[in-house]
Design a protein around this motif. Structure first.
Motif, PDB file in Angstrom:
ATOM      1  N   ASP A 225       0.926  -1.119  -0.160  1.00 46.18           N
ATOM      2  CA  ASP A 225      -0.030   0.107  -0.226  1.00 46.18           C
ATOM      3  C   ASP A 225       0.878   0.971   0.312  1.00 46.18           C
ATOM      4  O   ASP A 225      -0.182   1.893  -0.514  1.00 46.18           O
ATOM      5  N   VAL A 226       1.704   1.179   0.904  1.00 40.79           N
ATOM      6  CA  VAL A 226       2.387   2.384   1.152  1.00 40.79           C
ATOM      7  C   VAL A 226       3.873   2.487  -0.021  1.00 40.79           C
ATOM      8  O   VAL A 226       3.696   3.934  -1.068  1.00 40.79           O
TER       9      VAL A 226
ATOM     10  N   ALA B 204       2.939   1.416  -3.352  1.00 44.14           N
ATOM     11  CA  ALA B 204       1.670   2.388  -4.319  1.00 44.14           C
ATOM     12  C   ALA B 204       1.812   3.843  -4.105  1.00 44.14           C
ATOM     13  O   ALA B 204       1.863   4.193  -5.113  1.00 44.14           O
ATOM     14  N   ILE B 205       1.515   4.070  -3.013  1.00 44.10           N
ATOM     15  CA  ILE B 205       1.411   6.022  -3.272  1.00 44.10           C
ATOM     16  C   ILE B 205       3.043   6.692  -3.220  1.00 44.10           C
ATOM     17  O   ILE B 205       3.060   7.230  -3.626  1.00 44.10           O
ATOM     18  N   LEU B 206       4.178   5.494  -3.242  1.00 44.05           N
ATOM     19  CA  LEU B 206       5.707   6.351  -3.731  1.00 44.05           C
ATOM     20  C   LEU B 206       5.453   6.488  -5.438  1.00 44.05           C
ATOM     21  O   LEU B 206       6.270   7.152  -5.354  1.00 44.05           O
TER      22      LEU B 206
ATOM     23  N   GLU C 287       2.942   6.333  -6.701  1.00 40.06           N
ATOM     24  CA  GLU C 287       2.429   7.304  -7.537  1.00 40.06           C
ATOM     25  C   GLU C 287       3.322   8.763  -7.665  1.00 40.06           C
ATOM     26  O   GLU C 287       2.025   9.343  -8.912  1.00 40.06           O
ATOM     27  N   GLN C 288       4.079   8.606  -6.899  1.00 46.05           N
ATOM     28  CA  GLN C 288       4.711  10.234  -6.939  1.00 46.05           C
ATOM     29  C   GLN C 288       5.554  11.092  -7.499  1.00 46.05           C
ATOM     30  O   GLN C 288       6.109  11.716  -8.431  1.00 46.05           O
TER      31      GLN C 288
ATOM     32  N   GLU D 129       0.732   5.078 -11.963  1.00 40.90           N
ATOM     33  CA  GLU D 129      -0.667   5.036 -11.091  1.00 40.90           C
ATOM     34  C   GLU D 129      -1.218   4.122 -11.416  1.00 40.90           C
ATOM     35  O   GLU D 129      -0.937   3.308 -11.867  1.00 40.90           O
ATOM     36  N   ASN D 130      -2.785   4.024 -10.615  1.00 44.72           N
ATOM     37  CA  ASN D 130      -2.975   2.458  -9.924  1.00 44.72           C
ATOM     38  C   ASN D 130      -1.669   0.586 -10.384  1.00 44.72           C
ATOM     39  O   ASN D 130      -2.542   0.443 -10.671  1.00 44.72           O
TER      40      ASN D 130
ATOM     41  N   SER E 244      -1.751  -0.836  -7.035  1.00 37.64           N
ATOM     42  CA  SER E 244      -2.348  -1.466  -6.758  1.00 37.64           C
ATOM     43  C   SER E 244      -2.769  -2.746  -6.614  1.00 37.64           C
ATOM     44  O   SER E 244      -2.279  -3.816  -5.758  1.00 37.64           O
TER      45      SER E 244
ATOM     46  N   ARG F 100       6.924   4.163   9.779  1.00 34.74           N
ATOM     47  CA  ARG F 100       7.206   4.292   8.590  1.00 34.74           C
ATOM     48  C   ARG F 100       7.583   4.054   7.126  1.00 34.74           C
ATOM     49  O   ARG F 100       9.133   4.936   7.260  1.00 34.74           O
TER      50      ARG F 100
ATOM     51  N   ASP G 103       9.795   9.914  -0.335  1.00 29.94           N
ATOM     52  CA  ASP G 103       8.568  10.699  -0.071  1.00 29.94           C
ATOM     53  C   ASP G 103       8.653  11.834   0.304  1.00 29.94           C
ATOM     54  O   ASP G 103       9.530  13.000   0.223  1.00 29.94           O
TER      55      ASP G 103
END
Length: 146
Positions: A11-12, A14-16, A18-19, A23-24, A26, A52, A80
């Protein structure tokens, strides 16, 4: 702290990613993480602070035919956006250098999109030099083949 990533980090990560503009991820990221963890020439590391995950570094050792040593490719490298400029990137780059030396690599390569000017400055500070011309041919893979 640098540690090996695991599927629970999906999950995390995927966020990184995305930065970085990916995208997408997950839906397939847990399987990709597992594949990389099982690959003998890949390394997937994360940087963790206060429990974290705040950075990702994906490395691949690639054998060469015309030169003695293999080379290390940094495939994905992201800190991040809220944690940049606090030396996490430099710590991870030093980690990549250590991996490269332990694996007998003769160089480290990284592809960094033209739009990532801050990353270009970071790599230059770390001693990387631009090696122009990088060609890509996209293959359109059906989702059931991925």
């Amino acid at each position: 702290m640098i540690r090996e990533a695991n599927v629970q980090d999906a999950d995390v990560l995927a966020i990184l990613l995305e930065q970085l503009g990916y995208e997408n991820t997950s839906s397939f990221l847990p399987a990709r993480i597992q594949t990389l963890l099982e690959h003998p020439d890949a390394s997937l590391a994360v940087y963790e602070t206060e429990g974290r995950v705040v950075a990702l570094l994906c490395l691949h050792v690639i054998p060469q035919i015309a030169l003695l040593g293999p080379f290390l490719r940094i495939s994905y490298f992201v800190v991040d956006e809220t944690m940049r400029s606090v030396h996490i990137g430099a710590t991870l780059e030093a980690y990549a250098l250590d991996v490269a030396r332990k694996k007998g690599c003769d160089r480290i390569e990284v592809h960094c999109h033209e739009r990532r000017k801050d990353a270009h400055r970071f790599y230059a500070r770390c001693g990387y030099v631009e090696s122009p011309k990088y060609f890509v041919k996209n293959l359109h893979v059906r989702s059931e083949d991925a």
